[in-house]
Design an enzyme around this catalytic site. Structure first.
Site, PDB file in Angstrom:
ATOM      1  N   ILE A  16      -4.004   5.552  -5.769  1.00  0.00           N
ATOM      2  CA  ILE A  16      -2.890   6.244  -5.139  1.00  0.00           C
ATOM      3  C   ILE A  16      -2.398   5.527  -3.888  1.00  0.00           C
ATOM      4  CG2 ILE A  16      -4.371   7.689  -3.651  1.00  0.00           C
ATOM      5  CD1 ILE A  16      -2.541  10.063  -4.329  1.00  0.00           C
ATOM      6  N   LYS A  17      -3.241   4.700  -3.301  1.00  0.00           N
ATOM      7  CA  LYS A  17      -2.929   4.075  -2.020  1.00  0.00           C
ATOM      8  C   LYS A  17      -1.843   3.004  -2.115  1.00  0.00           C
ATOM      9  CE  LYS A  17      -5.941   6.311   0.553  1.00  0.00           C
ATOM     10  NZ  LYS A  17      -5.566   7.130   1.729  1.00  0.00           N
ATOM     11  N   ASP A  18      -1.474   2.608  -3.317  1.00  0.00           N
ATOM     12  CA  ASP A  18      -0.338   1.689  -3.443  1.00  0.00           C
ATOM     13  C   ASP A  18       0.919   2.293  -2.844  1.00  0.00           C
ATOM     14  OD1 ASP A  18      -1.881  -0.179  -4.695  1.00  0.00           O
ATOM     15  OD2 ASP A  18      -1.113   0.192  -6.707  1.00  0.00           O
TER      16      ASP A  18
ATOM     17  N   ALA B 273       0.701   1.743   0.976  1.00  0.00           N
ATOM     18  CA  ALA B 273       0.673   0.324   1.365  1.00  0.00           C
ATOM     19  C   ALA B 273       2.074  -0.270   1.327  1.00  0.00           C
ATOM     20  CB  ALA B 273      -0.270  -0.454   0.454  1.00  0.00           C
TER      21      ALA B 273
END
Length: 470
Positions: free
Chosen positions: A186-188, A191
């Protein structure tokens, strides 16, 4: 209706170890601030029981999808978040409109040069039906004639019906498959958004090095985004992080530093403090992501994940539940959903020992919170209150142990052929507990932040589990 969002049941426990669910007051609460960094005026919430105890196997048989076609919204064509499907046309689409000079503006021409011709229609007044028709979307499948770029793979994740894990046949559980983002988590979303905004503001310039403290997933996402945009990167994690995630962070060609785990938040070797120190020592050449306090973290979910959930459930979502580490997912997504329907309830999933419980339920000031016990789940729970966390969005909390989360991961693998990470296991466990506490007809949505491939040496390794007494 039981005590999570209504009247507490009789005999609600008052011991800390049993306080799994709680009710937050809703009267007198003003609108959420952009970023909440300190406790709000607190009223003691009513405490309820742990809720139903899940059985070893799913107690409710699968039921048909309640929402019809789960259409994934169109991915942004630029790597930022200007998605035409979500631009408010004045007719109640409820989307977040992003202007060229607003917080979601594209970062630079090198990104926008990847624009998909699908979105380059000069005709004004395109509505959702035309966009869907032009994209040739049928049965929830998004197809385009032209190839995609890597940033276009971010977001637009499927919504998976796992209502067989609900404790009530008439309560649905839906899960966003965030592990399908290109770096595997999910951190894409954050970022790309944080780096795009840093470029747009001039904080991040060519030749600089991107620095980020991380429990692993943000590190891989930052590494991927840095590789795409030509930056060197340094990511700092701790020894709790799985070997698989450390290797992933290294794979994009940058530097990975591994700090001690379990050190106090004010210790110089705490991974967040290492990021702060490196940036302070190299202010002209290092850009610090500061994901735990960066408002663009929360905003990334408010302008992407929230609208996707609203669209994919046709506005039928009644509860959103997710764990927090930075707090960005639950805060930003919850904020958007509440903007569409103030009756949507936003619930945190949190490990026993994490400081969120004392801060939210017991009113302990952010500066005074302390971890009460350790946990093995990665990327969920925290030892301090992040600035990206908006406590005003939160309506309730469900806590779970490592055993709850990891047993859920094993159960889903055995029964449904899905390998989930520990935070996903906790989220589904919490959604299952919540399903026994809400009214029939409720639609609970949660997220699967990453998958179990990142934890083969841990969650799916019997020897490791035995070594931890699990």
């Amino acid at each position: 209706m039981s005590g999570l969002f209504g009247t507490p049941p009789k005999g609600a426990p008052d011991s800390e170890s049993d306080d799994t669910l709680f009710d937050l007051p809703t009267e007198g609460v003003t609108g959420p601030p952009s970023v909440h960094q300190s406790p709000v005026p607190f009223q003691a919430p009513a405490l309820a029981t742990d809720g139903p105890t899940p059985s070893a196997s799913s107690p409710i048989p699968p039921s048909p999808s309640p929402l019809g076609v789960n259409k994934s919204p169109l991915r942004d064509s630029t790597g930022s978040f200007d998605n035409p499907l979500f631009n408010d046309d004045g007719e109640g689409s409820g989307a977040v409109e992003i202007t060229a000079d607003g917080p979601g503006a594209d970062a630079d021409s090198s990104v926008s040069s990847h624009a998909n011709p699908l979105f380059e229609d000069d005709e004004a007044g395109d509505d959702e039906e035309k966009i869907l028709r032009d994209a040739d979307i049928e049965e929830g499948v998004f197809r385009v004639d032209s190839p995609l770029t890597t940033p276009q793979l971010i977001g637009g994740t499927p919504l998976l019906d796992l209502s067989q894990y609900s404790l009530k046949a008439k309560v649905k559980i839906m899960c966003k498959c965030e592990y399908l983002n290109p770096s595997g988590s999910i951190k894409d979303r954050i970022a790309q958004h944080i780096i795009a905004q840093a470029e747009a503001s001039g904080e991040l310039r060519p030749g600089m090095t991107v620095v980020a403290a991380t429990s692993g997933n943000t590190g891989a996402a930052i590494a991927m985004a840095s590789a795409q945009r030509g930056y060197n990167y340094i990511v700092i994690t701790n020894k709790k992080t799985s070997k698989e995630k450390i290797d992933a962070m290294k794979a994009y060609g940058g530097e990975v530093q591994v700090s001690p785990s379990g050190v106090a938040p004010d210790h110089p070797d705490h991974y967040q403090n290492i990021e702060n120190r490196l940036v302070a020592e190299n202010p002209a050449t290092y850009y610090g992501v500061d994901q735990y306090n960066n408002p663009y973290n929360t905003e990334a979910y408010e302008v992407t994940l929230g609208p996707e959930i609203w669209h994919q459930t046709s506005g039928e979502v009644t509860h959103f539940i997710a764990g927090g580490s930075t707090g960005g997912t639950v805060s930003g997504t919850g904020r958007y959903l509440k903007s569409q329907n103030p009756q949507v309830r936003v619930v945190m999933a949190d490990p026993h020992g994490s400081v969120f419980w004392d801060h939210i339920v017991n009113g302990v000031a952010a500066d005074d919170v302390k971890v009460s016990k350790s946990w093995e789940m990665e990327g969920v729970g925290k030892d301090s209150i992040p600035g990206a966390f908006d406590v005003n969005v939160i309506d309730g909390i469900v806590r779970g142990d490592d055993e709850d989360a990891f047993a859920m991961c094993r159960e889903v693998a055995a029964n449904d052929g899905l390998l989930l990470g520990g935070s996903a296991g906790l989220n589904l466990h919490a959604a299952r507990v919540l399903s026994g506490e809400v009214d029939d007809g409720s639609v609970i949505v949660t997220v699967f932040p990453d998958n179990g491939v990142k934890y083969l040496s841990k969650i799916f390794n019997d020897s490791w589990l035995e070594s931890k007494g699990l």
